[in-house]
Every structure is written in C-alpha cells, then in structure tokens.
Design a protein around this motif. Structure first.
Motif, PDB file in Angstrom:
ATOM      1  N   LYS A  22      26.247 -21.872  -1.713  1.00 22.56           N
ATOM      2  CA  LYS A  22      25.842 -23.232  -1.402  1.00 22.56           C
ATOM      3  C   LYS A  22      24.689 -23.644  -2.304  1.00 22.56           C
ATOM      4  N   MET A  23      24.775 -24.854  -2.818  1.00 23.90           N
ATOM      5  CA  MET A  23      23.710 -25.396  -3.655  1.00 23.90           C
ATOM      6  C   MET A  23      23.326 -26.765  -3.107  1.00 23.90           C
ATOM      7  N   GLU A  24      22.298 -27.334  -3.655  1.00 22.29           N
ATOM      8  CA  GLU A  24      21.879 -28.668  -3.231  1.00 22.29           C
ATOM      9  C   GLU A  24      22.987 -29.668  -3.530  1.00 22.29           C
ATOM     10  N   ASN A  25      23.042 -30.728  -2.726  1.00 26.28           N
ATOM     11  CA  ASN A  25      24.028 -31.785  -2.975  1.00 26.28           C
ATOM     12  C   ASN A  25      23.542 -32.677  -4.110  1.00 26.28           C
ATOM     13  N   ASP A  26      23.349 -32.069  -5.252  1.00 23.93           N
ATOM     14  CA  ASP A  26      22.871 -32.800  -6.416  1.00 23.93           C
ATOM     15  C   ASP A  26      23.866 -32.620  -7.559  1.00 23.93           C
ATOM     16  N   PRO A  27      24.741 -33.608  -7.774  1.00 19.85           N
ATOM     17  CA  PRO A  27      25.730 -33.489  -8.847  1.00 19.85           C
ATOM     18  C   PRO A  27      25.115 -33.371 -10.239  1.00 19.85           C
ATOM     19  N   LEU A  28      23.823 -33.714 -10.391  1.00 15.98           N
ATOM     20  CA  LEU A  28      23.175 -33.587 -11.694  1.00 15.98           C
ATOM     21  C   LEU A  28      23.044 -32.122 -12.116  1.00 15.98           C
ATOM     22  N   LYS A  29      23.053 -31.214 -11.136  1.00 11.68           N
ATOM     23  CA  LYS A  29      22.920 -29.787 -11.438  1.00 11.68           C
ATOM     24  C   LYS A  29      24.274 -29.110 -11.689  1.00 11.68           C
ATOM     25  N   LYS A  35      33.618 -23.981 -11.828  1.00  9.08           N
ATOM     26  CA  LYS A  35      34.398 -24.215 -10.615  1.00  9.08           C
ATOM     27  C   LYS A  35      33.475 -24.366  -9.416  1.00  9.08           C
ATOM     28  N   TYR A  36      33.838 -25.316  -8.558  1.00 13.78           N
ATOM     29  CA  TYR A  36      33.059 -25.630  -7.375  1.00 13.78           C
ATOM     30  C   TYR A  36      33.984 -25.833  -6.185  1.00 13.78           C
ATOM     31  N   LYS A  37      33.397 -25.719  -4.994  1.00 11.42           N
ATOM     32  CA  LYS A  37      34.090 -26.085  -3.769  1.00 11.42           C
ATOM     33  C   LYS A  37      33.331 -27.293  -3.218  1.00 11.42           C
ATOM     34  N   ILE A  38      34.026 -28.404  -3.101  1.00 15.98           N
ATOM     35  CA  ILE A  38      33.395 -29.652  -2.657  1.00 15.98           C
ATOM     36  C   ILE A  38      33.947 -30.013  -1.291  1.00 15.98           C
ATOM     37  N   GLU A  39      33.059 -30.344  -0.363  1.00 21.11           N
ATOM     38  CA  GLU A  39      33.481 -30.815   0.953  1.00 21.11           C
ATOM     39  C   GLU A  39      33.377 -32.331   0.985  1.00 21.11           C
ATOM     40  N   ARG A  40      34.464 -32.952   1.390  1.00 18.59           N
ATOM     41  CA  ARG A  40      34.536 -34.412   1.452  1.00 18.59           C
ATOM     42  C   ARG A  40      35.416 -34.775   2.639  1.00 18.59           C
ATOM     43  N   ASN A  41      34.911 -35.610   3.539  1.00 22.97           N
ATOM     44  CA  ASN A  41      35.656 -36.024   4.733  1.00 22.97           C
ATOM     45  C   ASN A  41      36.153 -34.818   5.532  1.00 22.97           C
ATOM     46  N   ASN A  42      35.296 -33.824   5.708  1.00 22.27           N
ATOM     47  CA  ASN A  42      35.594 -32.597   6.455  1.00 22.27           C
ATOM     48  C   ASN A  42      36.758 -31.797   5.868  1.00 22.27           C
ATOM     49  N   ASN A  44      37.780 -29.263   2.414  1.00 22.45           N
ATOM     50  CA  ASN A  44      37.262 -28.539   1.249  1.00 22.45           C
ATOM     51  C   ASN A  44      38.260 -28.591   0.106  1.00 22.45           C
ATOM     52  N   TYR A  45      37.752 -28.785  -1.108  1.00 16.45           N
ATOM     53  CA  TYR A  45      38.576 -28.826  -2.304  1.00 16.45           C
ATOM     54  C   TYR A  45      37.985 -27.870  -3.332  1.00 16.45           C
ATOM     55  N   LYS A  46      38.820 -26.997  -3.886  1.00 17.62           N
ATOM     56  CA  LYS A  46      38.387 -26.137  -4.991  1.00 17.62           C
ATOM     57  C   LYS A  46      38.714 -26.887  -6.268  1.00 17.62           C
ATOM     58  N   VAL A  47      37.678 -27.187  -7.039  1.00 16.13           N
ATOM     59  CA  VAL A  47      37.847 -28.060  -8.203  1.00 16.13           C
ATOM     60  C   VAL A  47      37.085 -27.509  -9.403  1.00 16.13           C
ATOM     61  N   SER A  76      29.043 -31.551   0.842  1.00 12.75           N
ATOM     62  CA  SER A  76      28.588 -30.214   0.472  1.00 12.75           C
ATOM     63  C   SER A  76      29.159 -29.834  -0.891  1.00 12.75           C
ATOM     64  N   ILE A  77      28.342 -29.143  -1.683  1.00 14.30           N
ATOM     65  CA  ILE A  77      28.768 -28.630  -2.981  1.00 14.30           C
ATOM     66  C   ILE A  77      28.441 -27.137  -3.012  1.00 14.30           C
ATOM     67  N   ARG A  78      29.435 -26.332  -3.373  1.00 16.31           N
ATOM     68  CA  ARG A  78      29.225 -24.890  -3.504  1.00 16.31           C
ATOM     69  C   ARG A  78      29.729 -24.443  -4.866  1.00 16.31           C
ATOM     70  N   LYS A  79      28.909 -23.650  -5.548  1.00 12.52           N
ATOM     71  CA  LYS A  79      29.255 -23.157  -6.882  1.00 12.52           C
ATOM     72  C   LYS A  79      29.915 -21.787  -6.769  1.00 12.52           C
ATOM     73  N   ARG A  80      30.963 -21.570  -7.565  1.00 16.15           N
ATOM     74  CA  ARG A  80      31.658 -20.288  -7.560  1.00 16.15           C
ATOM     75  C   ARG A  80      30.793 -19.233  -8.221  1.00 16.15           C
ATOM     76  N   LYS A  81      30.711 -18.069  -7.579  1.00 14.11           N
ATOM     77  CA  LYS A  81      29.860 -16.993  -8.071  1.00 14.11           C
ATOM     78  C   LYS A  81      30.599 -15.666  -7.904  1.00 14.11           C
ATOM     79  N   PHE A  82      30.491 -14.780  -8.892  1.00 15.98           N
ATOM     80  CA  PHE A  82      31.106 -13.459  -8.817  1.00 15.98           C
ATOM     81  C   PHE A  82      30.447 -12.652  -7.715  1.00 15.98           C
TER      82      PHE A  82
END
Length: 120
Positions: A22-29, A35-42, A44-47, A76-82
């Motif tokens: 999980k990271m801050e909801n800051d798209p600038l970062k 690859k990210y997992k974005i939550e929108r309207n309850n 989750n999307y892997k994008v 919510s924005i989550r960054k993919r991590k090994f």
C-alpha cells in the motif's frame, strides 16, 4: 501418490512471487511502466500505469485495453513488490507439511515371511 505430486506441482507453479504494498493515494508518485493494484468503486484492478494527466491517470489493464480513470474515483493504490516470503517460505512450508503427513501415515514395508526358513 500421483495426486500428491500433482498437488505439489500445482502449489509450486501457481504461487505468486509478488505482493502489493500500500502506498499513498498520490498518482504523482506512480512510475510509468510499473504494475499497480488500483481500487475504484470497491473493485480492485491490476493495471500497468502509463501516464498522468491533470485530472486522470491512463492505465493498461491485464487484457491490454487502455483506460482513463479519474483521480477522484481512486480509493487505494498499491504498488507491486517482489515478496521473498511468498517465493521461498510458502513452497518450503507446503513441502514440509506434505512430507510430515507422509511420514505420519506411512506404515513401513510389508514383508511376507510365509515359506521363509532360517538357515542353521
């Protein structure tokens, strides 16, 4: 026994070596091409993040369709991590559990002594 090996093969082959942090909801970062997992309207999307505009982000979904998502709809924005834990610990735990079950349920070899005579 074949089912046991099939179960082990499935456990090893379909494990995930990545998790999403999980990271801050800051798209600038967000970094393009990552690859990210974005939550929108309850949901989750892997994008894969492509680019950022003033009020939205451009992404590519898993099925290779491009989409524009308004920033204010992202919850919510989550960054993919090994994940070393998922890569090493999970298969070792599964193998140890299966081996332990096999040892506990194994009766040993069946030796038939009928017709056997001991030499003098």
């Amino acid at each position: 026994m074949k089912k046991l090996f099939l179960l082990l093969a499935i456990a090893f082959l379909f494990q995930s070596c990545f998790s999403y942090k999980k990271m801050e909801n800051d798209p600038l970062k967000m970094e393009p091409g990552k690859k990210y997992k974005i939550e929108r309207n309850n949901k989750n999307y892997k994008v894969t993040f492509d680019s950022l505009t003033d009020k939205s982000i451009l992404i590519t979904r898993k099925n290779r369709t491009k989409e524009e998502i308004p920033i204010n709809e992202i919850t919510s924005i989550r960054k993919r991590k090994f994940s070393i834990g998922k890569t090493v610990a999970l298969p070792v735990t599964i193998a140890a559990t299966v081996t332990g079950i096999f040892i506990l349920t194994y009766d040993g070899p069946n030796i038939n002594l009928d017709g056997f005579t001991m030499p003098n």
